[in-house]
Design an enzyme around this catalytic site. Structure first.
Site, short mmCIF file in Angstrom:
data_model
loop_
_atom_site.label_atom_id
_atom_site.label_comp_id
_atom_site.label_asym_id
_atom_site.label_seq_id
_atom_site.Cartn_x
_atom_site.Cartn_y
_atom_site.Cartn_z
N HIS A 284 82.14 25.38 9.64
CA HIS A 284 80.85 26.04 10.33
C HIS A 284 81.62 27.05 11.55
CE1 HIS A 284 78.08 22.68 8.80
NE2 HIS A 284 77.34 23.47 9.79
N HIS B 264 83.90 17.09 13.44
CA HIS B 264 84.85 17.61 13.76
C HIS B 264 85.42 17.19 14.90
CE1 HIS B 264 84.82 20.06 10.10
NE2 HIS B 264 83.50 20.24 10.35
#
Length: 542
Positions: A154, A205
């Protein structure tokens, strides 16, 4: 939160035996699993990097706990879609259908590099995502936790696109008023920052993941800015050997993609985007040759961008793409397995881990979650019906669910009398000098039978150590917790069964899917860059 709790939870999860679901979270198996399946240099690299995941988990959990609100949960879960390749696969054709082929080519190349290289590193390093709990997963995608965590794709996509758009905006600065220019700048900065922070806020993350992802995205943007225009001109200026060379290079990239130690779906995304690049290069080259050979050729990207015609092109183009996929995908999955079996007799099969070989199956059954087209339709539905939008908060995989159970049991133990806690602490401290100390991955290896044979090497790693004799059995499922009543234990077991049944599980992959993906996505790209623009002109909506 104590300094010990997140790390002990991490160790307790890894020491727990596997359940009927044979695919735990990517990156969370025992030490011996990775030592057997990874080359020595990759195993050593993973052992040097995994302490970072342990170190940053409690800090991420603290940040999430301090910042969380219902509004931010919805915002970051929703905007995460704007950094996915699924979103870009929807938006990229529109660039060509609205008369911006140069922008479309640039975005395709950058996103393909981002998805491929981030997926390559993920499958090479095999590092897990931060664990949940102590983190909460906040996502609209149930399969996200099946991928490795490092680096953040991302972030790579968002940073590369934002930096490239900022550069293009700078070149066209004279075409905008100062107010509009500054607003557009702020928009691109906010886009990249929001996606990056959102990955940590959503528990998907860690700091290390997004920092490396951002650096990778910046490098990709620089490569496109420095060499992209020259590469596009070189590709269309030559004969057929240039796009053929591009196809061969991309095919080699598919073959050399790193093999994961777990059933991680990163390879699928890389293959899809490399197929898109093949179709873009073939379509762009063919159209350029057609224009060069025909002085009366009409610019197929010269569109009337009135709202009605744009809508007609978008709807019509998507319908054509869906029809292409609906016909070609089942056809290829039916025709390719016999070809694979024939080639296999000559020893030419290029097998891949976790992909079932054609000799081991007769037909490919209907596949679930097999490509991004289904995700696109679901995402559009979510955006159109915000009240029906599903934002999942909590466990997303088996590893997450087991951590939730362990965390619940730990809280029950913490609620017992303080005297019992002090006595247990005193007993631990008295036993500590004579108790062997092992690392977290070694705990997992020792619980995995044969995985424990080589766990001693882990002692050399500068990673967090836990008490082997006491911590391995510190957390147990609620049903076996002596402090829980029988009624509450049965209720917890019922909820746990429902939770596990709702988790996204890796599916079987078939070898024929690789070529199928390449052909299907190359065809989608060709339709976007040449086929549909010609169709629009014929239909009178150009």
């Amino acid at each position: 939160m104590s300094d010990q709790t997140p790390h002990v939870l991490f160790a307790a999860h890894l020491s727990r035996p596997t359940t009927p679901n044979k695919d735990p979270d990517a990156g969370l198996r025992g030490l011996g699993h990775y030592e057997r399946r990874l080359p020595r240099w990759r195993f050593r690299l993973r052992q040097k990097l995994i302490p970072i995941v342990r170190w940053e988990t409690p800090y991420l959990a603290y940040m999430q706990r301090v910042c969380r609100s219902q509004w931010l949960d919805t915002y970051f879960a929703l905007t995460a879609n704007l950094g996915t390749h699924t979103f870009f696969m929807t938006a990229l054709p529109i660039c060509y259908w609205c008369g911006f082929p140069a922008m479309g080519n640039a975005l395709v190349h950058m996103l393909a590099m981002g998805v491929y290289f981030s997926g390559f590193v993920k499958d090479m390093a095999c590092l897990p995502r931060p664990l949940s709990p102590p983190l909460q997963r906040i996502t609209m995608s149930g399969s996200a936790a099946l991928e490795y965590g490092f680096p953040s794709t991302h972030t790579t996509n968002a940073v590369s696109v934002a930096l490239f758009c900022l550069y293009q905006l700078h070149l066209a600065q004279d075409e905008y008023t100062p107010l509009v220019y500054n607003m557009l700048q702020a928009l691109f900065y906010c886009y990249a920052i929001s996606i990056t922070l959102g990955r940590m806020y959503c528990g998907m993350h860690g700091f290390f993941d997004v920092i490396f992802g951002g650096l990778l995205g910046a490098a990709i943007a620089w490569i496109r800015i420095a060499y992209g225009t020259a590469f596009d001109a070189w590709m269309v200026a030559g004969d057929w050997t240039r796009p053929a060379l591009a196809v061969v290079v991309l095919g080699v990239a598919v073959r050399v993609h790193s093999e994961p130690a777990d059933n991680c779906p990163c390879f699928d995304d890389s293959v899809s985007f490399l197929g898109v690049v093949m179709g873009i290069e073939l379509g762009s080259w063919h159209y350029a040759k057609y224009v060069a050979a025909n002085s009366q050729a009409i610019d197929i990207y010269s569109f009337d961008n009135s709202l009605l015609k744009v809508g007609a092109r978008v709807v019509g183009g998507i319908v054509v793409i869906f029809l292409w996929r609906a016909v070609m995908k089942p056809t290829l999955l039916r025709c390719l397995p016999p070809v694979y079996r024939f080639v296999d007799k000559w020893g030419l099969t290029l097998s891949r881990r976790y992909f079932l070989q054609s000799r081991d199956y007769k037909i490919v059954p209907p596949l679930r979650n097999d490509d991004n087209i289904i995700d696109i339709s679901a995402m559009i539905s979510n955006l159109r019906h915000p009240r029906k939008r599903t934002v999942s908060i909590g466990p997303q995989s088996e590893a997450d669910a087991r951590e939730l159970i362990a965390n619940r049991a730990q809280k029950r133990r913490d609620s017992r009398s303080g005297s019992d806690k002090r006595k247990q602490s005193q007993r631990r401290s008295r036993r500590a000098p004579s108790t062997p100390s092992v690392t977290i991955d070694e705990c997992a290896g020792s619980s995995a039978g044969s995985d424990s044979s080589k766990a001693g090497d882990e002692l050399k790693q500068p990673s967090l150590r836990v008490n082997a004799r006491t911590d391995l059995n510190l957390l147990t499922p609620p049903a076996s917790d002596a402090g829980a009543s029988s009624d509450s234990g049965r209720e917890d077991e019922r909820k746990d069964r429902e939770m596990f049944s709702a988790l996204e599980k890796p599916r079987i992959h078939y070898d024929a899917e690789v070529v199928t993906r390449i052909v299907v996505y190359a065809g989608i790209a060709w339709l976007a860059v040449e086929g549909n623009p010609l169709l629009f002109r014929w239909a009178g909506v150009a």
